[in-house]
Design a protein around this motif. Structure first.
Motif, PDB file in Angstrom:
ATOM      1  N   SER A 114     -10.058  -0.709   0.582  1.00 22.31           N
ATOM      2  CA  SER A 114     -10.113  -1.254   1.937  1.00 22.31           C
ATOM      3  C   SER A 114     -10.442  -2.736   1.851  1.00 22.31           C
ATOM      4  O   SER A 114     -11.546  -3.160   2.169  1.00 22.31           O
ATOM      5  N   ASN A 116       0.176   4.944   5.911  1.00 28.48           N
ATOM      6  CA  ASN A 116      -0.236   4.634   4.539  1.00 28.48           C
ATOM      7  C   ASN A 116      -1.324   5.586   4.073  1.00 28.48           C
ATOM      8  O   ASN A 116      -2.015   6.214   4.867  1.00 28.48           O
ATOM      9  N   VAL A 118      -6.092  -4.591   4.370  1.00 30.09           N
ATOM     10  CA  VAL A 118      -6.143  -3.221   4.887  1.00 30.09           C
ATOM     11  C   VAL A 118      -7.011  -3.171   6.145  1.00 30.09           C
ATOM     12  O   VAL A 118      -6.636  -2.574   7.160  1.00 30.09           O
ATOM     13  N   SER A 128      -6.505   8.656   3.265  1.00 30.77           N
ATOM     14  CA  SER A 128      -7.062   8.102   2.033  1.00 30.77           C
ATOM     15  C   SER A 128      -7.095   9.236   1.020  1.00 30.77           C
ATOM     16  O   SER A 128      -8.147   9.779   0.689  1.00 30.77           O
ATOM     17  N   PHE A 147      -4.620   4.897   1.735  1.00 31.44           N
ATOM     18  CA  PHE A 147      -5.325   3.744   1.186  1.00 31.44           C
ATOM     19  C   PHE A 147      -6.331   4.167   0.123  1.00 31.44           C
ATOM     20  O   PHE A 147      -7.156   5.049   0.359  1.00 31.44           O
ATOM     21  N   TYR A 163      -5.185  -4.603   9.134  1.00 29.34           N
ATOM     22  CA  TYR A 163      -4.126  -3.690   9.571  1.00 29.34           C
ATOM     23  C   TYR A 163      -4.719  -2.528  10.372  1.00 29.34           C
ATOM     24  O   TYR A 163      -4.255  -2.198  11.466  1.00 29.34           O
ATOM     25  N   ALA A 171       0.874  -1.178   0.000  1.00 31.51           N
ATOM     26  CA  ALA A 171       0.000   0.000   0.000  1.00 31.51           C
ATOM     27  C   ALA A 171       0.911   1.228   0.000  1.00 31.51           C
ATOM     28  O   ALA A 171       1.994   1.208   0.577  1.00 31.51           O
TER      29      ALA A 171
END
Length: 200
Positions: free
Chosen positions: A68, A63, A72, A94, A65, A75, A16
């Motif tokens: 998802s 990260n 993900v 995001s 993202f 995590y 990612a």
């Protein structure tokens, strides 16, 4: 000098992207940025003291993202659980034009660069994109003319046939969806609206 904010930043999730504010911390992270001159100071580089979770004021996942999936979600949940256990807020990123429908554990706050009001949730924090300070090179003031000049920040067209085909498929996808839900027309990509403005 102001006291630094104490943060716990775990190792990023592999596979990612690392969020741009953390590229200094993870130089092996792959990414590109359109603007790289005259940038404002990076808060995460100069204003943060990196500590263990117990001493932190917040947990920040490094990260950004764009999806998802199960990896993900696992995590993010791991650190949402830790934050809940320690009573610390948890944040992630995001960034992107159309990531507003990427959903995360409701205990996590999400920094986003664009959100539609119809999809915004209480956990979303909208932040401006990072750009150069062009005023450092001077600003040219143009004289007023009868025909107004309109400017925008963003791509105005595509160069290759393949790009044009992808563009039209994306536009028609949202136009067709807009027949059933008119609000979805707002999701037509920005190039479409910029082309319309230039034609006008």
């Amino acid at each position: 000098m102001a006291e630094k904010v104490k943060m716990y930043v775990p190792e990023p999730l592999t596979d990612a992207h690392v969020a741009q504010p953390f590229w200094f911390k993870y130089p092996e992270a792959k990414g590109s940025i359109l603007y790289n001159k005259h940038l404002p100071p990076n808060f995460f580089e100069i204003g943060v003291e990196y500590v263990e979770p117990q001493q932190a004021q917040a947990i920040v996942l490094p990260n950004t993202f764009s999806k998802s999936d199960e990896k993900v979600q696992a995590y993010v949940k791991q650190y949402a659980d830790l934050g809940e256990k320690l009573g610390k807020p948890v944040f992630t990123f995001s960034f992107g034009d159309l990531n507003d429908q990427v959903r995360f554990d409701p205990r996590v706050y999400v920094f986003r660069q664009s959100v539609y009001r119809s999809t915004m949730t209480p956990q979303d924090i909208v932040v401006p994109t990072i750009t150069e300070d062009n005023a450092k090179d001077g600003i040219a003031v143009r004289p007023k003319q009868l025909m107004p000049a309109v400017s925008f920040c963003g791509q105005g067209d595509y160069q290759t046939f393949k790009q044009q085909v992808k563009y039209h498929l994306k536009v028609w996808r949202w136009k067709l969806a807009g027949i059933f839900s008119p609000m979805l027309r707002a999701r037509i990509i920005g190039v479409y609206w910029r082309k319309k403005m230039m034609q006008a």
